[in-house]
Scaffold this motif. Structure first.
Motif, PDB file in Angstrom:
ATOM      1  N   PHE A  86      84.677  41.700  10.988  1.00  0.00           N
ATOM      2  CA  PHE A  86      84.991  41.292  10.085  1.00  0.00           C
ATOM      3  C   PHE A  86      85.017  39.932  10.190  1.00  0.00           C
ATOM      4  O   PHE A  86      84.111  38.787  11.203  1.00  0.00           O
ATOM      5  N   GLN A  87      86.334  38.743   9.998  1.00  0.00           N
ATOM      6  CA  GLN A  87      86.351  37.950   9.618  1.00  0.00           C
ATOM      7  C   GLN A  87      86.499  36.974  10.842  1.00  0.00           C
ATOM      8  O   GLN A  87      85.857  36.171  10.903  1.00  0.00           O
ATOM      9  N   GLY A 151      82.455  29.952  17.777  1.00  0.00           N
ATOM     10  CA  GLY A 151      82.372  30.684  17.035  1.00  0.00           C
ATOM     11  C   GLY A 151      81.412  31.437  15.842  1.00  0.00           C
ATOM     12  O   GLY A 151      81.396  33.042  15.581  1.00  0.00           O
ATOM     13  N   GLY A 152      80.550  30.605  16.005  1.00  0.00           N
ATOM     14  CA  GLY A 152      78.800  31.167  14.831  1.00  0.00           C
ATOM     15  C   GLY A 152      78.472  32.011  15.672  1.00  0.00           C
ATOM     16  O   GLY A 152      78.004  33.116  15.501  1.00  0.00           O
ATOM     17  N   PRO A 175      83.146  37.995   6.588  1.00  0.00           N
ATOM     18  CA  PRO A 175      82.799  36.938   7.727  1.00  0.00           C
ATOM     19  C   PRO A 175      82.099  35.839   8.471  1.00  0.00           C
ATOM     20  O   PRO A 175      82.125  35.545   9.382  1.00  0.00           O
ATOM     21  N   THR A 176      82.121  34.873   7.118  1.00  0.00           N
ATOM     22  CA  THR A 176      82.074  33.249   7.400  1.00  0.00           C
ATOM     23  C   THR A 176      83.401  32.396   6.809  1.00  0.00           C
ATOM     24  O   THR A 176      83.097  31.646   7.254  1.00  0.00           O
ATOM     25  N   ALA A 177      84.198  32.831   6.934  1.00  0.00           N
ATOM     26  CA  ALA A 177      85.446  32.433   6.323  1.00  0.00           C
ATOM     27  C   ALA A 177      86.058  32.018   7.400  1.00  0.00           C
ATOM     28  O   ALA A 177      87.032  31.018   7.322  1.00  0.00           O
ATOM     29  N   SER A 178      86.046  32.070   8.597  1.00  0.00           N
ATOM     30  CA  SER A 178      86.812  31.477   9.870  1.00  0.00           C
ATOM     31  C   SER A 178      85.535  30.639  10.338  1.00  0.00           C
ATOM     32  O   SER A 178      86.281  29.733  11.493  1.00  0.00           O
ATOM     33  N   LEU A 179      84.486  30.574   9.904  1.00  0.00           N
ATOM     34  CA  LEU A 179      83.760  29.398  10.374  1.00  0.00           C
ATOM     35  C   LEU A 179      83.616  27.897   9.635  1.00  0.00           C
ATOM     36  O   LEU A 179      83.641  27.812   8.020  1.00  0.00           O
ATOM     37  N   ASP A 180      83.156  27.067  10.533  1.00  0.00           N
ATOM     38  CA  ASP A 180      83.008  25.655   9.507  1.00  0.00           C
ATOM     39  C   ASP A 180      81.106  26.029   8.242  1.00  0.00           C
ATOM     40  O   ASP A 180      80.632  26.958   8.597  1.00  0.00           O
ATOM     41  N   ILE A 187      74.533  32.109   8.814  1.00  0.00           N
ATOM     42  CA  ILE A 187      74.864  33.263   8.630  1.00  0.00           C
ATOM     43  C   ILE A 187      74.446  34.224   8.082  1.00  0.00           C
ATOM     44  O   ILE A 187      73.964  35.547   7.669  1.00  0.00           O
ATOM     45  N   LEU A 188      74.923  33.859   6.072  1.00  0.00           N
ATOM     46  CA  LEU A 188      74.762  34.018   5.707  1.00  0.00           C
ATOM     47  C   LEU A 188      72.843  34.100   5.345  1.00  0.00           C
ATOM     48  O   LEU A 188      72.471  35.258   4.897  1.00  0.00           O
ATOM     49  N   GLU A 189      71.928  33.467   5.505  1.00  0.00           N
ATOM     50  CA  GLU A 189      70.547  33.327   6.029  1.00  0.00           C
ATOM     51  C   GLU A 189      70.427  34.885   7.202  1.00  0.00           C
ATOM     52  O   GLU A 189      69.629  35.320   6.225  1.00  0.00           O
TER      53      GLU A 189
END
Ligand code: ADP
Ligand code: MG
Length: 252
Positions: A86-87, A151-152, A175-180, A187-189
């Motif tokens: 989740f986010q 967070g990451g 999944p990446t919306a709360s991260l810098d 995270i996408l990589e």
């Protein structure tokens, strides 16, 4: 086909459908992106797929069998094979548990019916270390508590937990919306490389078309509960795209 959603309808208030007649399927090893503005019904669709929200109409099938008629064994098999990220990783991790114990939780729940192919359980310690290494975290983090991680890093832990029991599909809801921005890219990589090495399927939900474009092979576009468009990534600039998709492209 891993999961197939047919003519799904779900409303919270009479007369207003949060998900309106949506059909889609996800293949083995495929990453399907689901994009649309906030409130268009993405998370509702995900929660229906995860079986935490009751559907009003339509069907969801897993391995060819409809969920509504599923036996307990089939439901358990379903629960193991569809994991989520989740986010907000802080909300997903128990603050009182060390990272190692959060990581072990799904394995301990399902160990009697698991036949792992990628990971090997020789000891709790070795298993936790293998998971942390797979998501590119230092193994020392196993002994820490969630509040001691960034967070990451926490999101990497929730990803490690999701892959630990080698599910067929992972539902990633923003999944990446709360991260810098830097952690978002990393995270996408990581997700892209895990998909390759573990042969996973993803339903990747995001309001961000650029992120979906980066990670997914196929893209579905939702608006106001309806699925407006669905296409292979390479066809994104095709003239037959829905007008709303073109609008999203023009701002990404
Ligand atoms: P998204 O994930 O695309 O932002 P949601 O699925 O969260 O959209 O929401 C779709 C619609 O359903 C919105 O209008 C939202 O307000 C409503 N909604 C979502 N969850 C609930 C709920 N638990 N109870 C009532 N309405 C909800
Ligand atoms: Mg949402």
């Amino acid at each position: 086909m891993i999961v197939e959603i047919n003519n799904l309808k779900k409303s919270y208030h009479p007369g207003k459908l949060a998900v309106n007649d949506v059909s889609l399927s996800i293949d083995k090893g495929e990453s399907l992106g689901l994009v649309g503005e906030s409130g268009c019904g993405k998370s509702t669709l995900a929660r229906c797929l995860l079986g935490v929200e009751r559907i009003d109409e339509g069907s969801i099938t897993f391995n060819g069998k409809p969920l509504t008629k599923a036996s307990r064994k089939h439901l358990r098999d379903y629960r193991r094979n569809i994991q989520t990220v989740f986010q907000n990783p802080t909300a997903s991790l128990n603050p009182k548990l060390k990272i190692r114990d959060s990581l072990l939780d799904p394995y301990l729940q399902f160990k009697d019916e698991l036949q792992l192919e990628h990971f090997h359980f020789t000891s709790k310690k070795a298993f936790v270390e293998q998971l942390l290494e797979t998501v590119e975290l230092p193994v020392e983090l196993g002994d820490r508590y969630p509040h001691e991680l960034s967070g990451g890093q926490k999101q990497r832990v929730t990803i490690a937990r999701a892959i630990s029991i080698e599910p067929k599909l992972i539902v990633l809801d923003e999944p990446t919306a709360s991260l810098d921005v830097l952690s978002q890219g990393a995270i996408l990589e990581l997700l892209a490389s895990l998909q390759q090495t573990l042969g996973l399927s993803y339903l990747f939900i995001s309001h961000d078309l650029a992120a979906v474009y980066q990670l997914c092979q196929r893209i579905a576009v939702m608006k106001e509960g309806e699925l407006l468009d669905m296409f292979q990534k390479e066809d994104i600039y095709d003239s037959s795209r829905h007008a709303y998709t073109k609008e999203l492209i023009s701002i990404f």
